[in-house]
Design a protein around this motif. Structure first.
Motif, mmCIF file in Angstrom:
data_model
loop_
_atom_site.group_PDB
_atom_site.id
_atom_site.type_symbol
_atom_site.label_atom_id
_atom_site.label_comp_id
_atom_site.label_asym_id
_atom_site.label_seq_id
_atom_site.Cartn_x
_atom_site.Cartn_y
_atom_site.Cartn_z
ATOM 1 N N PRO A 64 42.026 27.204 26.428
ATOM 2 C CA PRO A 64 43.376 27.729 26.645
ATOM 3 C C PRO A 64 43.354 28.983 27.506
ATOM 4 C CG PRO A 64 42.985 27.253 24.321
ATOM 5 C CD PRO A 64 41.661 27.134 25.007
ATOM 6 N N ARG A 109 51.254 35.247 22.623
ATOM 7 C CA ARG A 109 50.349 34.108 22.841
ATOM 8 C C ARG A 109 48.950 34.587 23.222
ATOM 9 N NH1 ARG A 109 55.006 32.010 25.399
ATOM 10 N NH2 ARG A 109 54.158 32.545 27.454
ATOM 11 N N CYS A 110 48.883 35.648 24.019
ATOM 12 C CA CYS A 110 47.585 36.209 24.419
ATOM 13 C C CYS A 110 46.818 36.708 23.193
ATOM 14 C CB CYS A 110 47.797 37.346 25.416
ATOM 15 S SG CYS A 110 46.287 38.238 25.856
ATOM 16 N N ARG A 113 45.552 33.682 21.190
ATOM 17 C CA ARG A 113 44.380 33.033 21.804
ATOM 18 C C ARG A 113 43.093 33.773 21.475
ATOM 19 N NH1 ARG A 113 47.857 32.393 26.143
ATOM 20 N NH2 ARG A 113 47.051 34.237 27.187
#
Length: 324
Positions: A64, A109-110, A113
């Motif tokens: 990702p 989202r970062c 991840r």
């Protein structure tokens, strides 16, 4: 053949069921023969013959990555979060000047991840916070803290507005009645709007001791005289209820964490200089979640446009003042 089996979750574009996939893996027939028998593409038969499971693989890239952030920008975000341990919104406000296209969702989202979307619980089970009653700007909490440098002890007077979060501070050699009312006068001079309420504890710097109140020994204090002359209500916290003045207690801790708990100061002057820089950055550059992402100064300017009658002078023309 294409019907779904109860309890089976298939990919939206799947042309085979688990039963068909199992039959393909067990069959000794040729790939072409199975393709004709089952009415599916030869490549589909070949794909399921190679696999050891009957489940669909996850879609998307194997590794990702962000479509918004570059590799270096993502590394910057991760390093900042791990070093500061700031909440999501504080990270967003601090990083946006360097990464203008960073949004709250792309930041979240970062962090997900990289496995750092949740901060460690440093204090165990936290009690439910109660919100302060909403007041118009001009309600200041004032308190005193003790700091040390290599030269010895100093006292820090801190005042913070309950609503705008605008903070004023001053380092003094002694914490007594005289330095208390001098700090109050300095606050009145630097704050661009009218102060209507001041909340302090029951310290001797701010009020007469309880045993002397309303007695022959009671006397008017300069601090209260200044409040009365400026139309300010001076409120006191309840004895043994320090959390009533919690906003300024928290600001004291913030200042200590940014100064004496992080750095060593050889002199009082070094601390005064760093304190001045920190408070300028706090009042004029630090975006606060409680102010919907505005800095205290931006929030004051916003109130100026809607309620100018609360102001003594135009804050848009105000430069950083006291905080030394």
């Amino acid at each position: 053949m294409e019907g779904s089996i109860m309890g089976q979750v298939r990919h939206g574009c799947a042309t085979t069921t688990h039963a068909i996939r199992a039959k393909i893996q067990r069959s000794q027939a040729t790939t072409a023969a199975l393709s004709r028998e089952l009415g599916i593409n030869v490549k589909t038969v070949a794909k399921w013959r190679k696999r050891e499971t009957l489940e669909d693989r996850k879609t998307g890239p194997t590794e990702p990555s962000s479509t918004v952030l570059t590799t270096s920008e993502e590394a910057m975000v991760v390093a900042f979060r791990r070093y500061t341990l700031l909440p999501l919104d504080d990270c967003l406000y601090a990083l946006q000047p360097s990464i203008p296209h960073l949004t709250r969702s792309s930041l979240h989202r970062c962090l997900q991840r990289n496995g750092i979307s949740r901060l460690p619980d440093m204090e165990g089970n936290k009690p439910k916070r109660q919100k302060f009653k909403r007041y118009p700007i001009g309600y200041f909490h004032i308190d005193i803290a003790e700091l040390r440098t290599n030269e010895g002890k100093l006292y820090l007077f801190v005042a913070i507005d309950r609503t705008s979060k605008y903070a004023v501070a001053q380092l003094v050699d002694k914490a007594n009645r005289k330095t208390a009312w001098e700090f109050l006068e300095a606050v009145l001079e630097v704050v661009p709007y009218k102060i209507h309420t001041i909340l302090t504890d029951n310290g001797i710097q701010f009020c007469e001791q309880p045993r002397n109140r309303n007695t022959a020994y009671s006397r008017s204090m300069r601090f209260d005289m200044i409040c009365e002359a400026n139309g300010i209500e001076h409120r006191l916290t309840k004895p043994n209820h320090p959390w009533t003045n919690g906003q300024v207690e928290r600001m004291n801790r913030t200042i200590k964490e940014a100064t004496v708990k992080r750095y060593h100061y050889d002199s009082h002057e070094q601390l005064r200089t760093h304190l001045s820089d920190f408070l300028d950055a706090y009042d004029y550059a630090r975006r606060l979640k409680t102010l919907s992402g505005l800095t205290p100064y931006e929030f004051i300017c916003k109130i100026w446009t809607s309620e100018p009658n609360r102001f003594i002078l135009n804050p848009i023309h105000q430069m950083p003042g006291l905080n030394t």
